[in-house]
Design a protein around this motif. Sequence first.
Motif: not given
Length: 83
Positions: A15-23, A26, A12
Amino acid sequence: MRASYWQEIVDHTSYDEFWQQRSLWKFMTNVKPAVLNVGGWFDAEDPMGPLHTYRAVEKSNPGTVNTLVMGPWCHGCWRAARR
């Protein structure tokens, strides 16, 4: 021995969905304890993370003590300053 975190970085690179879910920023709602956000201007991994987290805590948690420290160091290198 498997280096799973390294593989996640390799798999990854944006800044794909994988990293976005770990932000974490939020999820900064209903924060009661004081928060210290530490970041480095030379952080090659995530220089914006502490800034986003600081802003999110400020916006969603009025009255919570929230401090931001940004300095001239790399990712995690601020720990060396205490020696």
